[in-house]
Design an enzyme around this catalytic site. Structure first.
Site, short mmCIF file in Angstrom:
data_model
loop_
_atom_site.label_atom_id
_atom_site.label_comp_id
_atom_site.label_asym_id
_atom_site.label_seq_id
_atom_site.Cartn_x
_atom_site.Cartn_y
_atom_site.Cartn_z
N GLU A 61 0.83 -1.21 0.00
CA GLU A 61 0.00 0.00 0.00
C GLU A 61 0.86 1.26 0.00
OE1 GLU A 61 -3.05 -0.16 -0.53
OE2 GLU A 61 -3.60 -2.19 0.05
N ASN B 129 1.23 3.95 -3.04
CA ASN B 129 0.91 5.37 -2.83
C ASN B 129 2.02 6.27 -3.36
OD1 ASN B 129 -1.54 5.03 -1.64
ND2 ASN B 129 -0.91 5.58 0.43
N ARG C 31 -9.02 3.58 -7.93
CA ARG C 31 -8.40 3.41 -6.62
C ARG C 31 -9.54 3.19 -5.62
NH1 ARG C 31 -4.43 1.37 -7.59
NH2 ARG C 31 -4.02 1.49 -5.38
#
Lengths: 146, 117
Positions: free
Chosen positions: A46, A50, A105
Site C-alpha cells: 500500500e 501510494n 483506486r
C-alpha cells in the site's frame, strides 16, 4: 537481535512486488506467523503504491526510499517519496477517500495500513514528498531469543 | 509470484481464475483487457475463483469494485468463490462482503448463475 536496513528503488510498479519480498525476507529470521507476514507485505504494498501513484503520479524515474528497523520485537517500516506531497492528510486517511477514482483506486490504502499496524504516522510537505512511518509489535519474536 | 488469470466464458458469465499476486502492477496490466472482453462478449455476471490468489491489496479491491459497478448497470452480479483467509479479511475490512455474493466453491458459484456443468 536488532537489525536495520535501508535502500532505495525506482518508482516503477514492478518494484511493489520487490518491496514486499524485501520486508518478508527482512523479518524471516524472526519466525513471524503467516498472518504477520501477510499483514507486513500488504502494508508495504500500500505504502509503495501510494508513493508511485500519488507521490510521483506514475513517473518511473524517481526514487522510493524504504527503511526497515527491528528493535525489541517491534518492526518499524518507513516508506518515503520526494514527490508532490499531500494537501490534506486527514482527508486522505478516511476510508474510501481517493483523489484518483478514474484509476479505480479503492481509497482503502490507509485504512488497511492502520488496521494491520499498531501505529501509522504520515508526514507530507507540498512539492517535497510524503513519508509514512509504521510500526508493529511482532508477537512471534521473543525478547532475547535472537 | 507473478499474476496470471485464466478466463472462461459460459453464456453471459465470465469465469476468472486468478493466480499469484494481485497488486497495482497486475491490475494495470489486466484492466483494459478485462473491460474489452466483457464488452465484446456482452458479459452480465462474473465469477471470481480466488483459490490460488496468494496476495491482494487495495488495488485489487479497486479492480473488483470497478467491474462490479459495470455489472450493476446491466443488473448483473459478481460471485466470489474459494476465497482465502487473508483475502477474506480485506473484503471484510472494505465492506465488499456486503455487496458481493460469496460461495464456497466454483461449482456452487456457477450453479447460482445457472451455468454449472
Amino acid at each position: 537481535m536488532n537489525n536495520h536496513a535501508a535502500f532505495k528503488f525506482r518508482s516503477i510498479s514492478d518494484n511493489e512486488a520487490f518491496a514486499r519480498m524485501v520486508v518478508a525476507s527482512f523479518v524471516a529470521s524472526y519466525d513471524p506467523t503467516i498472518g504477520e507476514l501477510t499483514d507486513l507485505k500488504t502494508v508495504v504494498s500500500e505504502a509503495v503504491t501510494n508513493a508511485i501513484i500519488h507521490g510521483y503520479e506514475g513517473r518511473d524515474d524517481q526514487w522510493v526510499y524504504m527503511t526497515l528497523t527491528m528493535e525489541d520485537n517491534v518492526l518499524s517500516i518507513e516508506v518515503k517519496d520526494e514527490g508532490l506531497g499531500m494537501s490534506n492528510i486527514e482527508e486522505a486517511r478516511q476510508p474510501l477517500f481517493t483523489t484518483k477514482p478514474e484509476m479505480e483506486r479503492s481509497g482503502m490504502g490507509f485504512t488497511i495500513m492502520e488496521h494491520f499496524m499498531d501505529s501509522v504516522d504520515v508526514s507530507s510537505v507540498h512539492s517535497q514528498g510524503t513519508t509514512i512511518r509504521m510500526s508493529k509489535h511482532l508477537a512471534s519474536v521473543q525478547a532475547g531469543c535472537h | 509470484m507473478a499474476f496470471t488469470v485464466q478466463a472462461e466464458i459460459k453464456k453471459d458469465v465470465l469465469l476468472l481464475r486468478m493466480q499469484g499476486e494481485l497488486d497495482h502492477h497486475a491490475t494495470e496490466k489486466i484492466r483494459g483487457e478485462l473491460i474489452e472482453l466483457m464488452e465484446e462478449q456482452n458479459i452480465k455476471h462474473i465469477v471470481l475463483n480466488l483459490a490460488k490468489l496468494d496476495f491482494m491489496d487495495s488495488s485489487g479491491l479497486g479492480l473488483m469494485l470497478g467491474r462490479y459497478k459495470h455489472l450493476q448497470k446491466k443488473e448483473g452480479s459478481m460471485v466470489i468463490c474459494a476465497i482465502s483467509k487473508p483475502v477474506k479479511r480485506l473484503f471484510e475490512m472494505s465492506g465488499l462482503f456486503r455487496i458481493m455474493v460469496i460461495e464456497p466453491s466454483e461449482d456452487q458459484a456457477l450453479m447460482r448463475l445457472g451455468v454449472a456443468g
